[in-house]
Motif scaffolding. Structure first.
Motif, PDB file in Angstrom:
ATOM      1  N   LYS A 105       2.010 153.903 154.697  1.00 15.80           N
ATOM      2  CA  LYS A 105       0.772 153.109 154.740  1.00 15.80           C
ATOM      3  C   LYS A 105      -0.165 153.417 153.568  1.00 15.80           C
ATOM      4  O   LYS A 105      -0.213 154.543 153.080  1.00 15.80           O
ATOM      5  CB  LYS A 105      -0.013 153.436 156.020  1.00 15.80           C
ATOM      6  CG  LYS A 105       0.599 152.925 157.303  1.00 15.80           C
ATOM      7  CD  LYS A 105      -0.442 153.035 158.430  1.00 15.80           C
ATOM      8  CE  LYS A 105       0.159 152.713 159.782  1.00 15.80           C
ATOM      9  NZ  LYS A 105       1.037 153.802 160.275  1.00 15.80           N
ATOM     10  N   GLN A 152      -0.020 157.294 152.483  1.00 14.77           N
ATOM     11  CA  GLN A 152       0.938 158.206 153.091  1.00 14.77           C
ATOM     12  C   GLN A 152       2.057 158.375 152.065  1.00 14.77           C
ATOM     13  O   GLN A 152       2.403 157.427 151.341  1.00 14.77           O
ATOM     14  CB  GLN A 152       1.483 157.617 154.386  1.00 14.77           C
ATOM     15  CG  GLN A 152       0.464 157.603 155.523  1.00 14.77           C
ATOM     16  CD  GLN A 152       1.106 157.092 156.813  1.00 14.77           C
ATOM     17  OE1 GLN A 152       1.811 156.086 156.796  1.00 14.77           O
ATOM     18  NE2 GLN A 152       0.858 157.776 157.919  1.00 14.77           N
ATOM     19  N   VAL A 197       9.810 161.679 155.260  1.00 18.85           N
ATOM     20  CA  VAL A 197       8.525 160.981 155.410  1.00 18.85           C
ATOM     21  C   VAL A 197       8.645 159.483 155.125  1.00 18.85           C
ATOM     22  O   VAL A 197       7.633 158.789 154.990  1.00 18.85           O
ATOM     23  CB  VAL A 197       7.426 161.604 154.503  1.00 18.85           C
ATOM     24  CG1 VAL A 197       7.103 163.020 154.928  1.00 18.85           C
ATOM     25  CG2 VAL A 197       7.845 161.551 153.031  1.00 18.85           C
ATOM     26  N   ALA A 234       5.948 159.700 161.972  1.00 20.02           N
ATOM     27  CA  ALA A 234       5.128 158.560 161.548  1.00 20.02           C
ATOM     28  C   ALA A 234       3.724 159.000 161.159  1.00 20.02           C
ATOM     29  O   ALA A 234       2.983 158.242 160.543  1.00 20.02           O
ATOM     30  CB  ALA A 234       5.062 157.519 162.661  1.00 20.02           C
ATOM     31  N   THR A 235       3.336 160.225 161.523  1.00 21.67           N
ATOM     32  CA  THR A 235       1.975 160.692 161.254  1.00 21.67           C
ATOM     33  C   THR A 235       1.982 162.151 160.803  1.00 21.67           C
ATOM     34  O   THR A 235       2.958 162.876 161.027  1.00 21.67           O
ATOM     35  CB  THR A 235       1.102 160.626 162.525  1.00 21.67           C
ATOM     36  OG1 THR A 235       1.650 161.561 163.479  1.00 21.67           O
ATOM     37  CG2 THR A 235       1.061 159.236 163.141  1.00 21.67           C
ATOM     38  N   THR A 236       0.880 162.560 160.213  1.00 25.34           N
ATOM     39  CA  THR A 236       0.713 163.961 159.806  1.00 25.34           C
ATOM     40  C   THR A 236       0.835 164.877 161.016  1.00 25.34           C
ATOM     41  O   THR A 236       1.452 165.945 160.940  1.00 25.34           O
ATOM     42  CB  THR A 236      -0.664 164.142 159.133  1.00 25.34           C
ATOM     43  OG1 THR A 236      -0.702 163.313 157.958  1.00 25.34           O
ATOM     44  CG2 THR A 236      -0.909 165.587 158.721  1.00 25.34           C
ATOM     45  N   THR A 259       1.854 164.985 153.200  1.00 24.17           N
ATOM     46  CA  THR A 259       1.956 163.768 154.015  1.00 24.17           C
ATOM     47  C   THR A 259       1.048 162.644 153.532  1.00 24.17           C
ATOM     48  O   THR A 259       1.303 161.477 153.795  1.00 24.17           O
ATOM     49  CB  THR A 259       1.603 164.073 155.479  1.00 24.17           C
ATOM     50  OG1 THR A 259       0.283 164.642 155.515  1.00 24.17           O
ATOM     51  CG2 THR A 259       2.596 165.057 156.094  1.00 24.17           C
ATOM     52  N   GLU A 260      -0.052 163.023 152.866  1.00 25.89           N
ATOM     53  CA  GLU A 260      -0.963 162.014 152.324  1.00 25.89           C
ATOM     54  C   GLU A 260      -1.370 162.448 150.928  1.00 25.89           C
ATOM     55  O   GLU A 260      -1.459 163.643 150.645  1.00 25.89           O
ATOM     56  CB  GLU A 260      -2.228 161.880 153.195  1.00 25.89           C
ATOM     57  CG  GLU A 260      -1.953 161.292 154.567  1.00 25.89           C
ATOM     58  CD  GLU A 260      -3.200 161.318 155.466  1.00 25.89           C
ATOM     59  OE1 GLU A 260      -4.317 161.531 154.955  1.00 25.89           O
ATOM     60  OE2 GLU A 260      -3.034 161.143 156.683  1.00 25.89           O
ATOM     61  N   MET A 320       6.458 156.949 156.710  1.00 23.70           N
ATOM     62  CA  MET A 320       5.000 157.073 156.502  1.00 23.70           C
ATOM     63  C   MET A 320       4.648 156.398 155.181  1.00 23.70           C
ATOM     64  O   MET A 320       4.573 157.050 154.147  1.00 23.70           O
ATOM     65  CB  MET A 320       4.604 158.549 156.481  1.00 23.70           C
ATOM     66  CG  MET A 320       4.930 159.250 157.794  1.00 23.70           C
ATOM     67  SD  MET A 320       4.551 161.018 157.777  1.00 23.70           S
ATOM     68  CE  MET A 320       2.793 161.010 157.500  1.00 23.70           C
TER      69      MET A 320
END
Lengths: 372, 481
Positions: B107, B121, B102, B59-61, B217-218, B105
């Motif tokens: 958002k 994301q 991913v 859910a996150t980097t 990731t972003e 992710m």
């Protein structure tokens, strides 16, 4: 000085090189840390290889004078979209800029905000790496995702990863007409706000600059004549809250004004060092306030040209910021002392050093120019 | 399609590897049940399937970095995955690999209209990036056909294009910065809201590297103000050559349409039967779209119509309303679905110089007879990106192999005339073994060096892009290590 006449000759020369080389095209952009080494000129690799106006593509050998490329395009009513800057006036150099030099330095101009940088129009390269291997990447078509994109990696690598021998571009039609909208007396903050409104409009602004010394904020519109007239009118209405707008439509005058901006003529022949800083546009005024010298803004406020007293370490003065600052013009001694290119965070610097080591294992191509 | 033999040592350690991942990540983020991992056995290139060892959905980097550090320490290959819409097998797992998806992710992290960017994301879908900014009349330009489903992560991996890139460019031209995690689990920030790189253009080489250099990731993406309006015109011709010449003349005249789409007769017939968009029955059809105000559109379409008339079109239809515009695009947008109704098909993705268009279409027609397999052509004519659809019968033994051989011949032809193997789908495994037709050994060596720098152990997205024979030495060195 060595000056190979063919790519294979260059390949042999690099494979057998005994020491460091200083790679030059037209020699008009002496940027970066001074390089001690034998001069290797690519001027002998010259000529347009292929030009298909109906496919918007041109391929030329790296040593081809930029003027030759531009003339060939102009004859068909086309142009390089990214408006490459001519560094001669600012850097006090002579010689003829080459198309390979434009790529090696990823040189763009005011239109970069709308049409992309040199690397965005570049669709193919051939180069010889530090071991003498001939490498090609990309090609002569715009849509190409075959393998890794080394085309972008080569753009702006200043000859430190390989010596370019051939470059290919996607080009665009040159517009029929252009106009400059000019606003007077705005503060830097107001100017950046006005430029953000203009660039966020549907009127396809292809240049947005602010000259504090002249007290002018400039916007450019290009296209078919009727369309330019219409969009200039609509944009002038949009700019009304920022004060009176003057519209300039003479082709010659518009071209001249943006060329002066593109080439930073205001700082040509002026004493002092010239820095080039790239930030997010709305950060521009804050950064400029910390510079304290003479400044001008391009790219909607995101590109700052600064003239500061000789030997100033501008990065020390700016502290940490999001973006990068390049010491573009300074005495060789200063460029040896202050890193000309923005030092990178350790992990990125390590990647860059590894790339350099693998493409140029003996460290013979412009050693130290970008990173010590 | 040859794939490397799975590493028996890794397979035997499956439970330990899964335990390490479960201990370090939220419980719901790790999938290891054999029935559940099967959902990840392929992407949109469904002819090839292989269930992975396990699937991680962070859910996150930070969670991505944690998962990568564990896999790196254990020597486990990792296959990054966005939405799994790759047509090239870019997210095909191996039995000894962990899928790192991913998709959760998604958002929006930052929206900035003054500086014209959005930071998201990368699991976010392409269309929902535009969705996040359209209330302010902004949009994200790259528009792959799968935009409803495909993730920005995959767009960056493959440097995706779309119908409108003639004017707006592809992903790499609209990408300003990334947060990327290396295989070793190091988080890198590259680029940002400012323009251009201060050093080497790492962003440029990461975009289009097919998930083999790191896991993005972003992403910071350029957003643009929507034009005042857009309108297409449909032009029919009685030969492919004439349609090709018309494309070239439009471009030479100084108009830059946002899109020039081309369909040939088999494609027109199939889409008409399926979508009933009211297309004329002719040999070749162009859809040309221009943008601007109503008056600007009229002027540009007037110019285009003038050029088209010099080529004796059998039909010239300007959209007079929003509804007519939609109908003109309807057929083109449903082309692939229409072909799918009739037949199994394989979609290719070569690019050719626009000038070679008539010759290439003629050769494809000849090859179609030789192979005894039908072909429908639909492509982005403005930039020469072709999508020949080869029709075959998946239930007929040998038909798929025949179709693949035919496809390879078409792609070799694209390279011969000065084009390339893939314009927007990527190499993946699909075009992997054709890479040597386009690149000399030194060309591939230079690309593999870049992978050596970012992923020295060669663990990321194994068996893609480079022919196995070409990457063998590097891969074996790693196994030995």
């Amino acid at each position: 000085m060595s000056s190979p006449a063919t790519e294979s000759e260059l390949s042999e020369m690099l494979a057998g090189a005994k020491g460091p080389l200083r790679v030059v095209g037209g020699g008009t952009r002496p940027v970066g840390r001074p390089v001690a080494g034998e001069v290797l000129s690519v001027a002998g690799l010259s000529g347009i290889e292929l030009y298909e106006p109906g496919a918007l593509t041109i391929v030329a050998k790296a040593g081809t004078p930029l003027a030759e490329v531009e003339a060939a395009l102009a004859a068909e009513g086309q142009r390089l979209p990214f408006e490459p800057m001519d560094h001669r006036a600012l850097l006090g150099t002579t010689g003829a800029p080459t198309i390979g030099g434009v790529v090696a330095a990823n040189v763009s101009g005011p239109r970069r905000i709308q049409a992309g940088a040199c690397r965005d129009s570049l669709i193919g390269v051939r180069f010889v790496d530090g071991s003498g291997a001939i490498v090609k990447n990309g090609g002569r078509v715009m849509k190409n995702v075959t393998g890794y994109d080394l085309v972008k990696l080569m753009a702006g690598s200043w000859g430190t990863l390989g010596v370019l021998t051939e470059v290919a571009f996607k080009v665009l039609p040159a517009p029929e007409a252009a106009a400059t909208l000019s606003l007077a007396g705005l503060s830097e903050l107001q100017a950046v706000e006005a430029m953000a409104v203009a660039l966020g409009s549907p009127f396809e602004v292809t240049g947005a600059a602010h000259l504090p010394e002249e007290g002018r904020t400039l916007l450019r519109i290009e296209g078919f004549a009727t369309s330019v007239a219409y969009r200039a009118g609509r944009l002038a209405d949009l700019m009304a809250p920022f004060g009176g707008v003057e519209v300039e439509e003479g082709a010659e005058a518009v071209a001249r004004r943006w060329q002066a901006l593109r080439d930073v003529e205001a700082f040509a022949g002026q004493a002092g060092d010239v820095w080039r800083i790239s930030v997010k546009p709305t950060d521009g005024p804050g950064i400029a306030a910390r510079i304290g010298g003479r400044v001008m803004f391009d790219w909607g406020g995101g590109l700052i040209w600064a003239l500061v007293p000789e030997g100033t370490d501008l990065r020390a003065r700016l502290g940490a910021f999001a973006g990068h600052a390049t010491l573009l013009r300074a005495a060789p001694e200063t460029r040896g002392r202050i890193a000309p290119f923005q030092p990178e965070p350790a992990p990125l610097a390590a990647i860059a050093a590894e790339l350099k080591r693998r493409f140029d294992p003996r460290g013979i191509l412009n050693p130290g120019l970008m990173a010590a | 399609m040859e794939m490397p033999t799975p590493d028996a040592a890794i397979l035997s350690r499956k439970s330990k590897i899964v335990e390490l991942l479960r201990a370090a990540l939220p419980k719901a983020a790790v999938i290891h049940d054999e029935a559940e991992v099967r959902a990840y056995e392929c992407d949109a290139l469904t002819a090839y399937r292989c269930p992975p060892l396990a699937v991680v959905l962070p859910a996150t980097t930070e969670e991505v970095a944690t998962a990568l550090r564990i896999c790196h320490a254990e020597g486990v290959p990792v296959v990054p995955r966005g939405s799994g819409t790759s047509l090239a097998g870019g997210a095909l797992p191996t039995a000894d690999s962990v899928i790192l998806g991913v998709a959760r992710m998604n958002k929006v992290l930052e929206t900035d209209y003054d500086n014209r960017f959005i930071r998201v994301q990368t699991g976010r879908t392409n269309l929902s990036v535009t969705g996040a900014v359209e209330q302010e009349d902004f949009f994200y330009a790259p528009d792959p056909s799968s935009q409803l489903a495909c993730a920005i992560a995959g767009n960056i991996a493959m440097n995706s294009g779309g119908a409108h890139c003639l004017k707006y460019g592809v992903t790499t031209n609209n990408l300003l910065g990334v947060t990327m995690v290396t295989m070793a689990g190091e988080v890198l920030e590259i680029g940002g809201a400012h323009l251009d790189a201060g050093g080497y253009d790492l962003l440029g080489v990461i975009c289009g590297s097919e998930g083999q250099l790191g896991v993005v990731t972003e992403a910071t993406l350029r957003i643009l103000r929507k034009p005042e309006g857009a309108r297409p015109v449909l032009i029919g011709f009685d030969s492919n050559e004439v349609a090709g010449a018309c494309v070239s003349d439009i471009i030479k005249a100084g108009v830059l349409p946002v899109a020039i789409e081309f369909m040939d007769r088999p494609c027109i017939e199939a889409t008409e039967a399926f979508a009933k968009a009211g297309y004329p029955m002719c040999e070749a059809l162009l859809i040309v779209e221009v943008e601007g105000s109503a008056a600007e559109i009229d002027a540009q379409l007037g110019l285009i119509a003038g050029i088209a008339r010099r080529h004796d079109p059998v039909e010239l239809r300007e959209a007079q309303s929003e509804d007519e515009a939609k109908r003109i695009w309807l057929g083109r947008k449903s082309a692939f679905g229409a072909m799918g109704q009739i037949n199994d098909y394989m979609c290719l993705d070569g690019t050719i110089p626009v000038s070679a268009l008539p010759y290439v279409l003629k050769r494809i027609g000849e090859m179609s007879k030789e192979y005894g397999l039908g072909v429908a052509n639909v492509f982005h004519a403005g930039d020469g990106n072709m999508h020949p659809l080869i029709l075959f019968d998946a239930n007929k033994p040998g038909d798929l192999e025949l179709c693949e051989a035919f496809g390879a011949d078409i792609l070799k032809l694209c390279v011969e005339v000065g084009g390339c193997l893939t314009g927007e789908h990527g190499v993946g495994i699909e075009k992997r073994d054709l890479m040597e037709t386009q690149f000399a050994p030194a060309d591939l060596e230079a690309q593999m060096r870049v992978k050596d720098v970012f992923d020295p152990a060669w663990l990321l997205n194994p068996a893609k892009v480079f022919p196995l024979s070409v990457s063998r030495e590097r891969r074996e060195r790693q196994v030995a290590a």
